[in-house]
Motif scaffolding. Structure first.
Motif, short mmCIF file in Angstrom:
data_model
loop_
_atom_site.label_atom_id
_atom_site.label_comp_id
_atom_site.label_asym_id
_atom_site.label_seq_id
_atom_site.Cartn_x
_atom_site.Cartn_y
_atom_site.Cartn_z
N SER A 98 8.48 40.36 28.59
CA SER A 98 8.54 39.64 27.33
C SER A 98 9.48 40.36 26.38
N GLY A 99 10.74 40.08 26.47
CA GLY A 99 11.73 40.72 25.62
C GLY A 99 13.04 39.94 25.72
N THR A 100 14.06 40.49 25.16
CA THR A 100 15.35 39.84 25.18
C THR A 100 15.95 39.93 26.58
N ASP A 101 17.04 39.17 26.76
CA ASP A 101 17.71 39.21 28.07
C ASP A 101 18.27 40.60 28.38
N ALA A 102 18.74 41.26 27.35
CA ALA A 102 19.29 42.60 27.58
C ALA A 102 18.20 43.56 28.01
N GLN A 103 17.00 43.45 27.38
CA GLN A 103 15.88 44.30 27.77
C GLN A 103 15.42 43.98 29.20
N LEU A 104 15.40 42.67 29.50
CA LEU A 104 15.00 42.25 30.85
C LEU A 104 16.00 42.76 31.90
N ARG A 105 17.28 42.68 31.55
CA ARG A 105 18.32 43.16 32.48
C ARG A 105 18.18 44.67 32.69
N SER A 106 17.94 45.42 31.63
CA SER A 106 17.80 46.86 31.72
C SER A 106 16.59 47.25 32.55
N LEU A 107 15.46 46.52 32.37
CA LEU A 107 14.24 46.82 33.10
C LEU A 107 14.42 46.54 34.60
N THR A 108 14.98 45.40 34.89
CA THR A 108 15.17 45.04 36.31
C THR A 108 16.14 46.02 37.00
N LYS A 109 17.14 46.48 36.25
CA LYS A 109 18.09 47.42 36.88
C LYS A 109 17.41 48.75 37.17
#
Length: 298
Positions: free
Chosen positions: A236-247
Motif C-alpha cells: 500500500s504505497g506509491t508506484d515508486a515505493q512498490l517498485r523499490s520493494l519488489t526490487k
C-alpha cells in the motif's frame, strides 16, 4: 825215359797234391763277420731305423732314395764314359725311386694336425704351449662374447620390465584419475543436491527473517525458478515505493541463488537465475528479464 819226361813227372808230383790242397785252403778261407752279407743288411736296417727315430721314417726314406737316385745317375754316366755295364746303376735308380715313393707316402702331409717327428722336446713343448695359449685365448673370447650376449639380454629384459612397469604405472595413474574424476563428479553432484536443499531451506526462512514482509518464498515445482510472495500490507504505497520493494525482494532471491550455487543440472540456473515476485493474490509484480536484469511489471 828222357830228362824232359822225368822233369815233368817230378813237377807233377811236386805240384799235384800240395798245390791243389793249398788252393782249396785259400778258397775256403772264412771271411770276417763284419764283411758278411747278413751283417751288412742288419747294419743298413739299424741305420735306417735310427735315422727314422731322429728324422722320421718318411723323411729318412726320402733322403736315402734321393741319394740313391743321384748316385745311380752319376754311376750311369761314369759307366757310359768308361763303356762298362750299367745294369747296377739302373737297379740302384729303381730302388732309389721306390724308396723315395715309400718315403713320400710315409711322410705326414697335414701340418696343421700332425707334428714333424724330428721336433725336439723343447720345440714340441713350445708348440704345445702356443696351442694352449691360442686355446685359452679362444675360450676367453668365447666367454667374453657369451657374457656380452648375456649382458645384452639382461639389459633388454630389464628395459622391457621397466617399460612394462611404466605402462602399468601409467595405466594405474589413468585409472586413479578416472576414479578421482568420478569421485569428484559424484561429490559435486552430491554437493549440488545439498546446495539445492540449502537454498530451499534459506527461502523457507525468509518470512521470519523479513518480519513477514515476505510471506512465502520457495522454488517452483520444477526447481527452475524462485517464487517470492510479498504481503499485501507492504504494497500500500506509491508506484515508486512498490517498485523499490519488489526490487529488494528480487535482489534477495538473486543473492540466495548465487550464494548456494552450483546446483544440479535441469534445475535453477547458476548464471542467470529466474526470480519471480508475486502479491498474495498471485499477481506477478516483477520478474527476471531476458538479459538477466530486474523487470518490474507493477
Amino acid at each position: 825215359m828222357s830228362k824232359k819226361d822225368n822233369s815233368s813227372n817230378r813237377s807233377d808230383i811236386n805240384n799235384s797234391p800240395s798245390d791243389s790242397n793249398k788252393k782249396v785252403t785259400i778258397n775256403n778261407t772264412t771271411l770276417p763277420w763284419y764283411k758278411k752279407t747278413w751283417v751288412k743288411i742288419i747294419i743298413v736296417i739299424v741305420a735306417i731305423w735310427g735315422l727314422g727315430l731322429i728324422f722320421g721314417i718318411g723323411n729318412t726314406l726320402d733322403f736315402i732314395g734321393i741319394v740313391t737316385i743321384i748316385s745311380s745317375i752319376i754311376y750311369l754316366i761314369y759307366s757310359i764314359i768308361k763303356k762298362k755295364k750299367s745294369r747296377n746303376s739302373v737297379i740302384a735308380f729303381i730302388v732309389g725311386f721306390i724308396l723315395l715313393t715309400v718315403g713320400s707316402i710315409a711322410t705326414p702331409r697335414n701340418e696343421s694336425t700332425s707334428e714333424p717327428e724330428h721336433l725336439t722336446k723343447a720345440q714340441k713343448a713350445k708348440k704345445e704351449k702356443e696351442l694352449a695359449i691360442k686355446k685359452a685365448k679362444k675360450e676367453k673370447e668365447l666367454a667374453a662374447e657369451k657374457a656380452k650376449k648375456e649382458k645384452e639380454l639382461a639389459a633388454e629384459k630389464a628395459k622391457k620390465e621397466k617399460e612394462h612397469k611404466a605402462e602399468l604405472k601409467k595405466e594405474k595413474e589413468v585409472k586413479e584419475k578416472k576414479e578421482e574424476k568420478a569421485k569428484k563428479r559424484k561429490l559435486i553432484a552430491k554437493n549440488k543436491h545439498n546446495n539445492l536443499k540449502k537454498l530451499k531451506d534459506a527461502l523457507a526462512n525468509l518470512p521470519e527473517d523479513t518480519n513477514n514482509t515476505i510471506v512465502d518464498a520457495r522454488l517452483d515445482d520444477e526447481n527452475l525458478s524462485i517464487e517470492i510472495t510479498l504481503t499485501d500490507d507492504a504494497l500500500s504505497g506509491t508506484d515508486a515505493q512498490l517498485r523499490s520493494l519488489t526490487k529488494k525482494a528480487w535482489n534477495i532471491g538473486i543473492n540466495y541463488a548465487n550464494k548456494y550455487a552450483p546446483y544440479p543440472e535441469d534445475t535453477i540456473s547458476e548464471n542467470r537465475p529466474e526470480v519471480d515476485i508475486y502479491d498474495e493474490a498471485g499477481n506477478t509484480l516483477a520478474t527476471t528479464g531476458f538479459l538477466g536484469g530486474f523487470k518490474f511489471k507493477g
